[in-house]
Enzyme design. Structure first.
Site, PDB file in Angstrom:
ATOM      1  N   HIS A 167       0.439  -1.282  -0.302  1.00  0.00           N
ATOM      2  CA  HIS A 167      -0.055  -0.201   0.244  1.00  0.00           C
ATOM      3  C   HIS A 167       0.424   1.747  -0.175  1.00  0.00           C
ATOM      4  O   HIS A 167       1.959   1.653   0.212  1.00  0.00           O
ATOM      5  CB  HIS A 167      -1.060  -0.092   1.491  1.00  0.00           C
ATOM      6  CG  HIS A 167      -0.210  -0.005   2.430  1.00  0.00           C
ATOM      7  ND1 HIS A 167       0.446   1.418   2.959  1.00  0.00           N
ATOM      8  CD2 HIS A 167       0.673  -1.188   3.746  1.00  0.00           C
ATOM      9  CE1 HIS A 167       1.136   0.507   3.790  1.00  0.00           C
ATOM     10  NE2 HIS A 167       0.893  -0.218   4.048  1.00  0.00           N
ATOM     11  N   MET A 170       0.834  -8.546  12.527  1.00  0.00           N
ATOM     12  CA  MET A 170      -0.168  -8.118  13.920  1.00  0.00           C
ATOM     13  C   MET A 170       1.625  -7.577  15.198  1.00  0.00           C
ATOM     14  O   MET A 170       1.898  -8.589  15.100  1.00  0.00           O
ATOM     15  CB  MET A 170      -1.339  -9.152  14.691  1.00  0.00           C
ATOM     16  CG  MET A 170      -1.430  -8.112  15.674  1.00  0.00           C
ATOM     17  SD  MET A 170      -1.348  -7.728  17.367  1.00  0.00           S
ATOM     18  CE  MET A 170      -1.441  -9.376  17.868  1.00  0.00           C
ATOM     19  N   HIS A 223       0.952  -5.884   2.485  1.00  0.00           N
ATOM     20  CA  HIS A 223       1.787  -4.582   3.334  1.00  0.00           C
ATOM     21  C   HIS A 223       2.818  -5.064   3.545  1.00  0.00           C
ATOM     22  O   HIS A 223       3.332  -5.699   2.649  1.00  0.00           O
ATOM     23  CB  HIS A 223       1.434  -5.131   4.798  1.00  0.00           C
ATOM     24  CG  HIS A 223      -0.575  -4.580   4.392  1.00  0.00           C
ATOM     25  ND1 HIS A 223      -1.400  -3.474   5.332  1.00  0.00           N
ATOM     26  CD2 HIS A 223      -2.041  -5.141   4.729  1.00  0.00           C
ATOM     27  CE1 HIS A 223      -2.319  -3.606   5.094  1.00  0.00           C
ATOM     28  NE2 HIS A 223      -2.764  -4.294   4.230  1.00  0.00           N
ATOM     29  N   GLU A 236      -1.160  -6.446   7.184  1.00  0.00           N
ATOM     30  CA  GLU A 236      -0.392  -6.768   7.818  1.00  0.00           C
ATOM     31  C   GLU A 236      -0.404  -7.744   9.190  1.00  0.00           C
ATOM     32  O   GLU A 236      -0.553  -7.443   9.671  1.00  0.00           O
ATOM     33  CB  GLU A 236       0.083  -4.982   8.294  1.00  0.00           C
ATOM     34  CG  GLU A 236       1.516  -4.654   9.025  1.00  0.00           C
ATOM     35  CD  GLU A 236       2.431  -4.675   8.079  1.00  0.00           C
ATOM     36  OE1 GLU A 236       2.829  -6.410   7.925  1.00  0.00           O
ATOM     37  OE2 GLU A 236       3.254  -3.824   7.754  1.00  0.00           O
ATOM     38  N   ARG A 260      -5.932   0.376   3.785  1.00  0.00           N
ATOM     39  CA  ARG A 260      -5.002   1.675   3.399  1.00  0.00           C
ATOM     40  C   ARG A 260      -4.353   0.567   1.351  1.00  0.00           C
ATOM     41  O   ARG A 260      -4.083   0.701   0.361  1.00  0.00           O
ATOM     42  CB  ARG A 260      -3.805   2.042   4.336  1.00  0.00           C
ATOM     43  CG  ARG A 260      -3.474   0.470   4.831  1.00  0.00           C
ATOM     44  CD  ARG A 260      -2.300   0.551   5.723  1.00  0.00           C
ATOM     45  NE  ARG A 260      -1.570  -0.204   6.316  1.00  0.00           N
ATOM     46  CZ  ARG A 260      -2.117  -1.287   7.943  1.00  0.00           C
ATOM     47  NH1 ARG A 260      -2.959  -0.112   8.214  1.00  0.00           N
ATOM     48  NH2 ARG A 260      -1.062  -1.738   8.077  1.00  0.00           N
TER      49      ARG A 260
HETATM   50  O1  LIG Z   1       3.004  -1.603  10.674  1.00  0.00           O
HETATM   51  C1  LIG Z   1       3.644  -0.699  10.542  1.00  0.00           C
HETATM   52  O2  LIG Z   1       3.892   0.176  11.355  1.00  0.00           O
HETATM   53  C2  LIG Z   1       4.365  -1.088   9.292  1.00  0.00           C
HETATM   54  O3  LIG Z   1       3.451  -0.904   8.039  1.00  0.00           O
HETATM   55  C3  LIG Z   1       5.520  -1.700   9.023  1.00  0.00           C
HETATM   56  O4  LIG Z   1       6.311  -1.368  10.074  1.00  0.00           O
HETATM   57  P1  LIG Z   1       8.139  -2.093   9.625  1.00  0.00           P
HETATM   58  O5  LIG Z   1       8.324  -1.599   8.528  1.00  0.00           O
HETATM   59  O6  LIG Z   1       7.909  -2.072  11.179  1.00  0.00           O
HETATM   60  O7  LIG Z   1       7.534  -3.643   9.390  1.00  0.00           O
END
Ligand SMILES: O=C(O)[C@H](O)COP(=O)(O)O
Length: 332
Positions: free
Chosen positions: A87, A192, A260, A190, A136
């Protein structure tokens, strides 16, 4: 055209590259392991390799990809496109907050990234779209599809209840043909992020130490407090990919997945056969589409498709070239 704005970019978004090294073999090229602050120096291609008209390793022609004639019932083909797209920037990306499964929309910049992504893939056939259940990813998929030259209408499939299913029926075969089903699946959400959700990434690093936070964010099997590790995320995302999405590709359908950073990292880890060590360095930029060709049971990484005005993705294969020709005739 989107630019390499991320400090850690998987993909070079320069539209043309001097050389191409497409491969799903993780040892075959200088793909994917990147950490740089400079944007796309030609000597250090970031991640994927871009389109080139001089691309010589052309895949053998296959049947035309889904065309208006094939409608929602594409012919079985020996080659199918798989587009993966993270996204665009979300409001919490912008604020540098851990987001995980919190359902946050895109920023205006994220909207633009999605539109730019759409321009990059506007010539690639898409028969079915998968997104996570988070807005998103859904916004990104929809905005990207608005740019598609085929101008089919992406329609979210509602199966959460019998009524939702019934009440969203379409009663025209012709209209169905001009639509693309959008299937939403929580399994593509994404990872969790547990008790990190909503916390500022920098402040968390200041509090717990950079190494600890990096371990939570990038290690394969160490979960953040009460959250999912990448391994746990892969369990649901890759299983879903294998059970639901691969059969679509096998049947010749061209698939786009808007999801994600971490659900896609787990899928790419699977596609590119990365080890749990290698995946640590895998970073995905927001809003950059990646293309794989599924052929004879194998995934061939094809790089980031160039925008409409540059050397196109049709340089990649005759199959894609044929589709492009057909599309031109239709949209003239
Ligand atoms: O969920 C989140 O905060 C981001 O979309 C991805 O985070 P990361 O770069 O810490 O994996």
């Amino acid at each position: 055209m989107a630019a390499c704005t991320s400090q850690h970019a998987l993909i070079s978004v320069k539209p043309r590259c001097a050389s191409a090294s497409f491969s799903s073999d993780r040892r075959a090229g200088n793909v994917r392991f990147v950490s740089t602050t400079s944007c796309c120096p030609s000597s250090r291609k970031l991640g994927l390799v871009c389109a080139s008209n001089s691309q010589s390793s052309v895949i053998e022609p296959a049947k035309l990809p889904s065309s208006p004639e094939s409608g929602s019932n594409p012919k079985k083909s020996s080659e199918a496109a798989l587009i993966l797209i993270r996204h665009g920037e979300s409001l919490w990306n912008e604020k540098n907050l851990f987001t995980g499964c919190v359902d946050v929309p895109l920023t205006p910049k994220g909207v633009n990234e999605a539109i730019e992504a759409g321009k990059r893939i506007c010539n690639i056939p898409v028969d079915v779209i998968y997104t996570s259940s988070l807005i998103r990813a859904q916004m990104t998929a929809m905005l990207a599809m608005m740019q598609h030259r085929r101008k089919k209408v992406p329609i979210i499939v509602h199966k959460e209840s019998e009524r939702a299913h019934q009440w969203s029926q379409v009663y025209s075969e012709e209209t169905k043909k001009q639509s693309i089903p959008v299937i939403t699946a929580w399994q593509l959400n994404e990872r969790m992020y547990g008790e990190l959700q909503g916390l500022n990434k920098q402040e968390t690093a200041d509090l717990f130490g950079k190494e600890q936070v990096h371990e939570w964010r990038r290690s394969y099997d160490i979960p953040p407090p009460n959250g999912e590790s990448l391994e746990m995320c892969a369990e649901r995302a890759v299983s879903y990919f294998k059970e639901q999405i691969i059969p679509q590709l096998v049947s010749g359908k061209h698939v786009m997945i808007a999801a994600h950073g971490n659900s896609l990292r787990s899928i790419i880890m699977h596609l590119d056969k990365l080890t749990s060590q290698e995946v640590i360095s895998l970073e995905l930029s927001t809003g950059i589409p990646m293309l794989y060709i599924f052929k004879e049971g194998k995934f061939i990484r094809r790089g980031s498709p160039a925008g409409p005005s540059e050397a196109g993705v049709y340089a990649y294969t005759k199959y894609m070239h044929n589709y492009n020709q057909k599309l031109k005739q239709l949209t003239q």
